[in-house]
Scaffold this motif. Structure first.
Motif, PDB file in Angstrom:
ATOM      1  N   VAL A  15      -1.786 -45.968  -6.821  1.00  0.00           N
ATOM      2  CA  VAL A  15      -0.585 -45.589  -6.081  1.00  0.00           C
ATOM      3  C   VAL A  15      -0.034 -44.314  -6.668  1.00  0.00           C
ATOM      4  O   VAL A  15       0.238 -44.248  -7.875  1.00  0.00           O
ATOM      5  N   LEU A  16       0.126 -43.291  -5.852  1.00  0.00           N
ATOM      6  CA  LEU A  16       0.757 -42.037  -6.252  1.00  0.00           C
ATOM      7  C   LEU A  16       2.127 -41.964  -5.598  1.00  0.00           C
ATOM      8  O   LEU A  16       2.254 -42.132  -4.384  1.00  0.00           O
ATOM      9  N   GLU A  17       3.146 -41.693  -6.410  1.00  0.00           N
ATOM     10  CA  GLU A  17       4.527 -41.699  -5.914  1.00  0.00           C
ATOM     11  C   GLU A  17       5.136 -40.307  -6.002  1.00  0.00           C
ATOM     12  O   GLU A  17       4.983 -39.612  -7.009  1.00  0.00           O
ATOM     13  N   PHE A  18       5.836 -39.922  -4.942  1.00  0.00           N
ATOM     14  CA  PHE A  18       6.541 -38.655  -4.875  1.00  0.00           C
ATOM     15  C   PHE A  18       7.983 -38.912  -4.450  1.00  0.00           C
ATOM     16  O   PHE A  18       8.255 -39.841  -3.690  1.00  0.00           O
ATOM     17  N   LYS A  19       8.873 -38.074  -4.935  1.00  0.00           N
ATOM     18  CA  LYS A  19      10.234 -38.114  -4.417  1.00  0.00           C
ATOM     19  C   LYS A  19      10.299 -37.229  -3.183  1.00  0.00           C
ATOM     20  O   LYS A  19       9.680 -36.155  -3.148  1.00  0.00           O
ATOM     21  N   THR A 131      -1.149 -28.081   3.030  1.00  0.00           N
ATOM     22  CA  THR A 131      -0.983 -27.923   1.585  1.00  0.00           C
ATOM     23  C   THR A 131      -0.771 -29.247   0.870  1.00  0.00           C
ATOM     24  O   THR A 131      -0.720 -29.278  -0.361  1.00  0.00           O
ATOM     25  N   ARG A 132      -0.618 -30.342   1.616  1.00  0.00           N
ATOM     26  CA  ARG A 132      -0.344 -31.674   1.066  1.00  0.00           C
ATOM     27  C   ARG A 132       0.994 -31.712   0.314  1.00  0.00           C
ATOM     28  O   ARG A 132       1.181 -32.537  -0.582  1.00  0.00           O
ATOM     29  N   LYS A 133       1.909 -30.820   0.669  1.00  0.00           N
ATOM     30  CA  LYS A 133       3.227 -30.792   0.037  1.00  0.00           C
ATOM     31  C   LYS A 133       4.326 -31.337   0.945  1.00  0.00           C
ATOM     32  O   LYS A 133       5.474 -31.471   0.531  1.00  0.00           O
ATOM     33  N   GLN A 134       3.989 -31.612   2.193  1.00  0.00           N
ATOM     34  CA  GLN A 134       4.940 -32.205   3.135  1.00  0.00           C
ATOM     35  C   GLN A 134       4.259 -33.336   3.888  1.00  0.00           C
ATOM     36  O   GLN A 134       3.038 -33.326   4.074  1.00  0.00           O
ATOM     37  N   ILE A 135       5.063 -34.286   4.302  1.00  0.00           N
ATOM     38  CA  ILE A 135       4.572 -35.377   5.129  1.00  0.00           C
ATOM     39  C   ILE A 135       5.477 -35.495   6.345  1.00  0.00           C
ATOM     40  O   ILE A 135       6.710 -35.385   6.243  1.00  0.00           O
ATOM     41  N   THR A 136       4.873 -35.694   7.502  1.00  0.00           N
ATOM     42  CA  THR A 136       5.603 -35.814   8.754  1.00  0.00           C
ATOM     43  C   THR A 136       5.385 -37.195   9.333  1.00  0.00           C
ATOM     44  O   THR A 136       4.234 -37.636   9.486  1.00  0.00           O
ATOM     45  N   GLY A 150       6.650 -33.861  -6.784  1.00  0.00           N
ATOM     46  CA  GLY A 150       5.935 -34.634  -7.783  1.00  0.00           C
ATOM     47  C   GLY A 150       4.825 -33.810  -8.412  1.00  0.00           C
ATOM     48  O   GLY A 150       4.555 -32.670  -7.996  1.00  0.00           O
ATOM     49  N   THR A 151       4.176 -34.356  -9.431  1.00  0.00           N
ATOM     50  CA  THR A 151       3.144 -33.626 -10.168  1.00  0.00           C
ATOM     51  C   THR A 151       1.729 -33.949  -9.711  1.00  0.00           C
ATOM     52  O   THR A 151       0.789 -33.257 -10.097  1.00  0.00           O
ATOM     53  N   TRP A 152       1.553 -34.996  -8.902  1.00  0.00           N
ATOM     54  CA  TRP A 152       0.212 -35.360  -8.449  1.00  0.00           C
ATOM     55  C   TRP A 152      -0.272 -34.379  -7.383  1.00  0.00           C
ATOM     56  O   TRP A 152       0.521 -33.850  -6.600  1.00  0.00           O
ATOM     57  N   ASP A 153      -1.575 -34.186  -7.343  1.00  0.00           N
ATOM     58  CA  ASP A 153      -2.194 -33.295  -6.363  1.00  0.00           C
ATOM     59  C   ASP A 153      -2.996 -34.140  -5.378  1.00  0.00           C
ATOM     60  O   ASP A 153      -4.049 -34.681  -5.713  1.00  0.00           O
ATOM     61  N   LEU A 154      -2.509 -34.229  -4.148  1.00  0.00           N
ATOM     62  CA  LEU A 154      -3.181 -35.024  -3.123  1.00  0.00           C
ATOM     63  C   LEU A 154      -4.443 -34.359  -2.593  1.00  0.00           C
ATOM     64  O   LEU A 154      -5.193 -34.981  -1.840  1.00  0.00           O
ATOM     65  N   ASN A 155      -4.679 -33.105  -2.960  1.00  0.00           N
ATOM     66  CA  ASN A 155      -5.886 -32.430  -2.489  1.00  0.00           C
ATOM     67  C   ASN A 155      -7.155 -33.013  -3.102  1.00  0.00           C
ATOM     68  O   ASN A 155      -8.249 -32.729  -2.618  1.00  0.00           O
ATOM     69  N   SER A 412      -1.403 -44.487 -11.605  1.00  0.00           N
ATOM     70  CA  SER A 412      -2.341 -43.527 -11.082  1.00  0.00           C
ATOM     71  C   SER A 412      -3.561 -43.433 -11.987  1.00  0.00           C
ATOM     72  O   SER A 412      -3.549 -43.860 -13.128  1.00  0.00           O
ATOM     73  N   SER A 413      -4.599 -42.794 -11.494  1.00  0.00           N
ATOM     74  CA  SER A 413      -5.849 -42.700 -12.231  1.00  0.00           C
ATOM     75  C   SER A 413      -5.752 -41.742 -13.408  1.00  0.00           C
ATOM     76  O   SER A 413      -6.640 -41.721 -14.256  1.00  0.00           O
ATOM     77  N   ARG A 414      -4.701 -40.955 -13.485  1.00  0.00           N
ATOM     78  CA  ARG A 414      -4.599 -39.995 -14.586  1.00  0.00           C
ATOM     79  C   ARG A 414      -4.043 -40.622 -15.846  1.00  0.00           C
ATOM     80  O   ARG A 414      -4.119 -40.030 -16.916  1.00  0.00           O
ATOM     81  N   LEU A 415      -3.443 -41.804 -15.761  1.00  0.00           N
ATOM     82  CA  LEU A 415      -2.874 -42.414 -16.954  1.00  0.00           C
ATOM     83  C   LEU A 415      -3.958 -43.013 -17.828  1.00  0.00           C
ATOM     84  O   LEU A 415      -4.960 -43.456 -17.353  1.00  0.00           O
TER      85      LEU A 415
END
Length: 415
Positions: A15-19, A131-136, A150-155, A412-415
Motif C-alpha cells: 500500500v502506497l499512501e499520499f496526502k 506524470t502520476r502526480k494527480q488523480i482524477t 508524497g515521496t513514492w514514485d508510482l511510475n 511499502s516495498s521500500r521499507l
C-alpha cells in the motif's frame, strides 16, 4: 561471513499512501462519497438482519436496487458501491466464522457504522495523470482532479497492478491509498542468531540476551496536552464552528500519538528481525489483558499488538522465523532448571535454588526462547510456503512452520 540470498514472494500486496490537496468543494465531495459508502454498507447489514441466510450475490443485487432507488447512491461509482457491499459481507462472514469456531465472549455481531472515514474504489472510477502526480475521480460525486503529495514514485508500477484505490479522511487531512499487487524480491541474510522477547510495562521488551528496550510511553507523556485540548472542547457550545475546530485539534493530538507508537513498533520490529533468524514472543490476548482497569491505559500505551504485527510482517518479508509462544508459566518457571518459583507482580527478581538469579523479565524471555527452540527443532533455514494464502502470519508453538503466510497491506516495498 553471512549467507546472502534473494527471495521472490509471488503476488504480494503493498500500500502506497499520499496526502491529497484540493479545494474545499472537493473535500466536501469526498465526505459525500464516504457518507454514501457508509449508507450502502449499513443498508446491506439491515437487509441481512431482515432476511437471514443471504449470500454475497443477494447483497450485490440489493445494491443494484439501492442505486435505482436513491439518486445519490447512483452518483457514486458502481465498483465503490460493490466494495461497500463487500465490507458489509466481510463483517457478516466474520460473525458466522466466530460462531462456528465457538469463540468465547462476544461474537462481533455486525454493527452499523456511524462515522466511516474511507471509501474504496476498484479498477474504475479513477484515472492517474501522465506524470502520476494527480488523480482524477470520474464518478458524479464531483471530486475531480486531486494533487498527490508524497515521496513514492508510482511510475515504477503499471496501472493494471493497482487493484484498489482508497480515499481516507483523518484529523489532519485527506489521503489516498494505492493497493498494488506485485512480485516482491527481498535480499535476506542469515545471522545464525535466535532471540526470545518478553514484553512488559517497565521496559518495552526484554530479550533472552538480557537487553532491555525502554518503553517510550507516548500517551503518558502527552496526557497533559490531551487534557487541555479536551477541556477546550467541553467549553465550546455544541454544534458551533469553534467546537468543531477544537475537536479537530484534539483529533490531531491523538493521531500524532498513534503515529508515534506505530513508527516505534515498526522500527524496533525491523531491527529485531534483521538481527536474528528466529524470534520468539508471547502469544498475548490483549483484549483480555485490558479488562484490568488498573493496567489498561499502560497496556494500550505500550502498543504490544502493533509490535507483534510488525514482527510477523517483517519475519515473512525477510524470510525469518517467528514463533508465538503460550505465555503460561514463562515467568514462574526457572529458565535454568525448570523449577516453579512463584512470584507476585511486585517481585522483579527471579531467585532459584539452583543458584540462578536474574531479572524476572530476562528469565521469562529465556523460557520463551527455549520453548520456541523445542518447537522448531532447528534454526537458520528459510521456511515459507510460497503458494499459501491468508492473513495469519505468526506460527503458534506446535504448528508447522511452513504454514507461515503474509498479508503485506500496511507497508511499502521500500521499507
Amino acid at each position: 561471513m553471512l549467507d546472502s540470498c534473494r527471495r521472490v514472494f509471488p503476488r504480494q500486496t503493498i500500500v502506497l499512501e499520499f496526502k491529497v490537496k484540493g479545494k474545499t468543494t472537493q473535500y466536501a465531495a469526498i465526505d459525500a462519497a464516504i457518507r454514501t459508502a457508509q449508507f450502502v454498507r449499513n443498508k446491506c447489514i439491515r437487509y441481512w438482519m431482515d432476511n437471514r441466510a443471504l449470500g454475497q450475490k443477494e447483497l450485490y443485487r440489493y445494491n443494484t436496487a439501492l442505486r435505482a432507488e436513491f439518486p445519490f447512491v447512483k452518483t457514486l461509482n458502481s465498483h465503490a458501491c460493490q466494495a461497500s457491499v463487500e465490507r458489509a459481507y466481510n463483517s457478516i462472514a466474520r460473525f458466522y466464522d466466530n460462531c462456528k469456531r465457538q469463540v468465547p465472549g462476544q461474537k462481533r455481531y455486525p454493527k452499523f457504522k456511524k462515522n466511516c472515514r474511507s471509501v474504496e474504489y476498484k479498477t474504475s472510477g479513477w484515472a492517474l495523470s501522465q506524470t502520476r502526480k494527480q488523480i482524477t475521480f470520474t464518478d458524479k460525486k464531483g471530486m475531480g482532479k486531486l494533487k498527490l503529495k508524497g515521496t513514492w514514485d508510482l511510475n515504477f508500477y503499471q496501472i493494471d497492478q493497482i487493484k484498489r484505490v482508497r480515499l481516507v479522511r483523518r484529523a489532519d487531512g485527506y489521503y489516498v491509498q494505492f493497493v498494488i499487487r506485485l512480485d516482491l524480491q527481498v535480499d535476506t541474510n542469515s545471522t545464525g542468531r535466535t532471540i526470545g522477547l518478553d514484553v512488559g510495562l517497565n521496559e518495552f521488551y526484554t530479550d533472552s540476551n538480557g537487553h532491555s528496550e525502554p518503553n517510550p510511553r507516548f500517551y503518558r507523556k502527552s496526557e497533559k496536552r490531551l487534557k487541555s485540548r479536551l477541556r477546550r472542547v467541553s467549553r465550546k457550545k455544541k454544534g458551533s464552528t469553534n467546537r468543531k475546530k477544537a475537536i479537530n485539534r484534539l483529533g490531531r493530538a491523538h493521531l500524532k500519538i498513534s503515529r508515534q507508537r506505530q513508527e516505534h513498533a515498526k522500527k524496533i520490529a525491523r531491527c529485531v528481525i534483521q538481527s536474528n533468524d528466529l524470534v520468539a514472543y508471547e502469544d498475548l490476548r490483549i483484549r483480555n489483558l485490558v479488562k484490568n482497569h488498573c493496567l489498561a491505559k499502560s497496556i494500550n500505551d505500550a502498543g504490544w499488538y502493533q509490535f507483534r504485527k510488525w514482527l510477523e510482517h517483517f519475519g515473512i518479508k525477510l524470510g525469518k522465523i517467528t514463533v508465538a509462544i503460550n505465555p503460561a508459566y514463562t515467568t514462574q518457571n526457572c529458565s535454568n532448571c525448570g523449577t516453579v518459583v512463584k512470584k507476585s507482580l511486585s517481585t522483579r527478581t527471579h531467585i532459584c535454588k539452583c543458584g540462578l538469579e536474574l531479572d524476572r523479565d530476562w528469565n521469562a524471555a529465556r523460557n520463551i526462547l527455549n520453548l520456541a527452540l523445542g518447537t522448531t527443532g532447528h534454526v537458520g533455514t528459510w521456511i515459507l510456503n510460497p503458494n499459501a494464502s491468508g492473513d495469519s502470519t505468526s506460527t503458534q508453538a506446535g504448528e508447522i512452520l511452513s504454514g507461515q503466510v503474509e498479508s503485506m497491506n500496511e507497508e511499502s516495498s521500500r521499507l
